[in-house]
Design an enzyme around this catalytic site. Structure first.
Site, short mmCIF file in Angstrom:
data_model
loop_
_atom_site.label_atom_id
_atom_site.label_comp_id
_atom_site.label_asym_id
_atom_site.label_seq_id
_atom_site.Cartn_x
_atom_site.Cartn_y
_atom_site.Cartn_z
CG ASP A 128 34.13 49.37 23.92
OD1 ASP A 128 34.27 49.29 22.68
OD2 ASP A 128 33.11 49.01 24.52
CG MET A 140 28.79 56.64 26.91
SD MET A 140 30.41 57.44 26.72
CE MET A 140 30.35 58.66 28.05
CG HIS A 195 29.27 43.91 22.07
ND1 HIS A 195 29.67 44.96 21.28
CD2 HIS A 195 29.18 42.83 21.26
CE1 HIS A 195 29.81 44.54 20.04
NE2 HIS A 195 29.54 43.25 19.99
CG ASP A 239 34.21 44.74 24.17
OD1 ASP A 239 34.49 43.58 24.52
OD2 ASP A 239 33.14 45.05 23.61
#
Length: 200
Positions: A15, A28, A174, A179
């Site tokens: 994730d 990212m 999140h 996750d």
């Protein structure tokens, strides 16, 4: 080729949290991964997803960001600009971890859905390390896996419509590692699920 001679796959749930829709213009910001299980000629064997994990927070690569995307993760870009790992360092560490946990198996990235996370992950791997431990296509989309087993159109699939016993009991926070672990449990459940027409 005989099934007995096919190299096993090691499924790694990944994730990512990012501050925009695509890599390059956007960044990212965190990467979480958890070993979900291994598949060989004898079938799939689930792993404890909390046992072998990876997590990193990354320095942003541009000044651009989408406020709504950033708000999803709750990450602080200013803090990450000071404290986040350089992407080349984070992705090199991730690649080494993937190779270590995979042993003699072929690593396969899996996600729900895989498309967004794979786009960022693969772009970052190529951009900052020059290669991918998953190759160019070593990803499995859990949403597609469920749609195929359930006999549903892909666009009809959402977690809220899945049988509850397939879903992880862990919350979706999140936070990339939380996750990834949650999604690893979903994969294990999907791999064991015979489909809606079979008895549980």
């Amino acid at each position: 080729m005989s099934a007995r001679r096919v190299k096993p796959s090691l499924y790694i749930s990944v994730d990512i949290e990012a501050d925009g829709p695509i890599p390059g213009p956007y960044s990212m910001l965190s990467l979480g991964a958890a070993v979900a299980g291994r598949q060989d000629a004898d079938g799939f064997t689930a792993a404890d997803p909390a046992r072998r994990t990876f997590y990193a927070e990354l320095r942003p690569i541009s000044d651009e960001f989408d406020a709504e995307a950033l708000a999803v993760s709750g990450l602080d870009r200013e803090r990450l600009a000071d404290e986040g790992l350089e992407p080349a360092v984070a992705l090199a560490r991730f690649t080494a971890w993937v190779r270590e946990v995979s042993g003699g198996a072929q690593p396969v990235m899996c996600g729900y859905p895989a498309s967004y996370d794979w786009t960022f992950l693969y772009w970052y791997l190529i951009r900052f390390t020059g290669g991918s431990p998953f190759g160019h296509s070593g990803c499995l989309d859990m949403k597609t896996l469920y749609a195929t087993k359930a006999g549903l159109p892909l666009r009809a699939v959402a977690k809220r419509t899945m049988p509850p016993h397939l879903l992880s009991r862990r919350p979706h926070t999140h936070h990339a590692l939380d996750d990834a672990v949650e999604q690893a449990e979903l994969l294990a459940n999907l791999m064991a699920w015979p489909g809606p027409g079979a008895a549980r």
